[in-house]
Design an enzyme around this catalytic site. Structure first.
Site, PDB file in Angstrom:
ATOM      1  N   GLY A  73       0.823  -1.197   0.000  1.00  0.00           N
ATOM      2  CA  GLY A  73       0.000   0.000   0.000  1.00  0.00           C
ATOM      3  C   GLY A  73       0.862   1.254   0.000  1.00  0.00           C
ATOM      4  NE  ARG A  90      -1.478  -5.225  -2.190  1.00  0.00           N
ATOM      5  CZ  ARG A  90      -1.153  -4.805  -0.981  1.00  0.00           C
ATOM      6  NH1 ARG A  90      -0.050  -5.256  -0.404  1.00  0.00           N
ATOM      7  NH2 ARG A  90      -1.917  -3.942  -0.328  1.00  0.00           N
ATOM      8  CG  ASP A 149       4.283  -6.942   8.596  1.00  0.00           C
ATOM      9  OD1 ASP A 149       5.310  -6.348   8.982  1.00  0.00           O
ATOM     10  OD2 ASP A 149       3.402  -7.348   9.373  1.00  0.00           O
ATOM     11  CB  THR A 159       2.776   0.753   6.510  1.00  0.00           C
ATOM     12  OG1 THR A 159       1.443   0.495   6.979  1.00  0.00           O
ATOM     13  CG2 THR A 159       3.738   0.553   7.667  1.00  0.00           C
ATOM     14  CG  ASP A 179      -2.434   0.485   8.929  1.00  0.00           C
ATOM     15  OD1 ASP A 179      -3.193   1.466   8.846  1.00  0.00           O
ATOM     16  OD2 ASP A 179      -2.625  -0.578   8.317  1.00  0.00           O
ATOM     17  CG  ASP A 221       1.102  -2.253  10.551  1.00  0.00           C
ATOM     18  OD1 ASP A 221       2.034  -1.653   9.978  1.00  0.00           O
ATOM     19  OD2 ASP A 221       0.287  -2.973   9.941  1.00  0.00           O
ATOM     20  NE  ARG A 237      -5.270  -6.226   7.598  1.00  0.00           N
ATOM     21  CZ  ARG A 237      -4.604  -6.515   6.486  1.00  0.00           C
ATOM     22  NH1 ARG A 237      -5.255  -6.718   5.360  1.00  0.00           N
ATOM     23  NH2 ARG A 237      -3.281  -6.594   6.506  1.00  0.00           N
TER      24      ARG A 237
END
Length: 328
Positions: free
Chosen positions: A15, A76, A107, A130, A132, A134, A176
């Site tokens: 992303g 992707r 990731d 990213t 997020d 995360d 998410r």
């Protein structure tokens, strides 16, 4: 510094996040500073297998530090998940004379880089891109600060409508697996409740909280919901439940979605990207591989890619307590 690296390739994958262009710019200009060549890979691992490369120099990345998205594109790639696909990718890089790789992503991107290194001993360094936030091993990932600002600005505007019409808004933000955006944006925007995956508030407690807000005289409310929150199957299910059980509320839903990924990166993300790009290239030149660059307490750091992937960023417990106090 080691001098066996003559050409470094850089790519963005997964992303997109604000600041990716600034990171590519930093990688390219650091290569130029050290008088080594730089190659851009279009469309991530998919473009690597297609040999979709472009030579980059200091002038070719001018004017992109303020641009959102990624000019190298992202895609992707199921082919790269196969051994045959990775062999093709390695062959293309070797043919192009590439000696090392900088990958910008999350990731999935880092997992691909680890596998690629394990099979071909190809030097790789990761930059965490990213929104997020995360990934373990860095206080902030690239794009997170910009996404926060985008979310807060949107929630501020939604509150104007909520107040004008005496409405309750459920505002869903990205997240998410982790609730960093929801928690920080919720506190920053003064939300009445914040729902995150790490804290299972429960539907009954949410209803009780909304009832207290109504009783205390609040005529409008904002509830910020991370997309990975576990209370309901979706934010729309939450709306339906409140509609059925709190008839005094006029409930609306706003899903911010991919707007959080776009836009011009904040100053913080531009500076962070610049620092990470320099650290990534100079780490490769120093013989480092299989690391992710990051910042810990504002100091540049290196974390093994495997730890970054397996680890999980921790939610700020102190900020959760602050949010509970602020919603009184």
């Amino acid at each position: 510094m080691a001098n066996n690296i003559k050409k470094i390739a850089v790519m963005t994958s997964g992303g997109d996040s604000p600041g990716m262009n600034a990171a590519v710019r930093s990688v390219v200009r650091t290569c130029a500073y050290h008088k080594i060549q730089c190659l851009g890979i279009y469309r991530g691992y998919e473009g690597m297998m297609d040999g979709d490369f472009v030579e980059l120099d200091a002038r070719s990345v001018r004017g992109i530090i303020n641009k959102g998205g990624t000019f190298l594109k992202s895609a992707r790639s199921n082919r790269f998940r196969t051994e045959e696909g990775r062999k093709i990718a390695h062959s293309k890089l070797t043919q192009a004379g590439v000696d090392a790789l900088v990958v910008i992503g999350g990731d999935g991107t880092f997992t691909g880089a680890l596998c690629f290194n394990a099979e071909f001993k190809f030097p790789v360094i990761g930059i965490p891109g990213t929104i997020d936030n995360d990934i373990s091993g860095t206080d902030r990932t690239l794009g997170y600060d910009t996404a926060l600002n985008t979310a807060v600005e949107a929630i501020d505007k939604i509150r104007d409508t909520a107040h004008s019409h005496d409405r309750l808004f459920f505002v869903e933000v990205m997240g998410r697996d982790v609730g960093h955006i929801a928690l920080h944006a919720g506190v920053g925007a003064g939300a009445e409740e914040i729902l995150i995956p790490e804290e299972d508030m429960g539907i009954e407690r949410l209803v009780e909280s909304l009832e207290r807000s109504k009783t205390s005289g609040k005529t409008s409310s904002i509830v910020v919901v991370a997309e990975g929150d576990k209370i309901g199957k979706s934010v729309f299910e939450l709306k339906d439940y409140v509609d059925e059980n709190l008839e005094e509320y006029d409930v609306r839903v706003s899903v911010l979605g991919h707007m959080q990924r776009g836009g011009s990166p904040s100053c913080y993300d531009r500076v962070l990207a610049s620092r990470m790009g320099v650290k990534a290239v100079e780490s490769l030149l120093a013989g480092k591989s299989n690391y992710m660059v990051g910042t810990i307490h504002d100091k540049m750091s290196l974390t093994p890619l495997r730890e970054a992937i397996k680890g999980k960023s921790k939610i700020n417990k102190e900020l959760i307590r602050v949010s509970e106090i602020m919603t009184t």
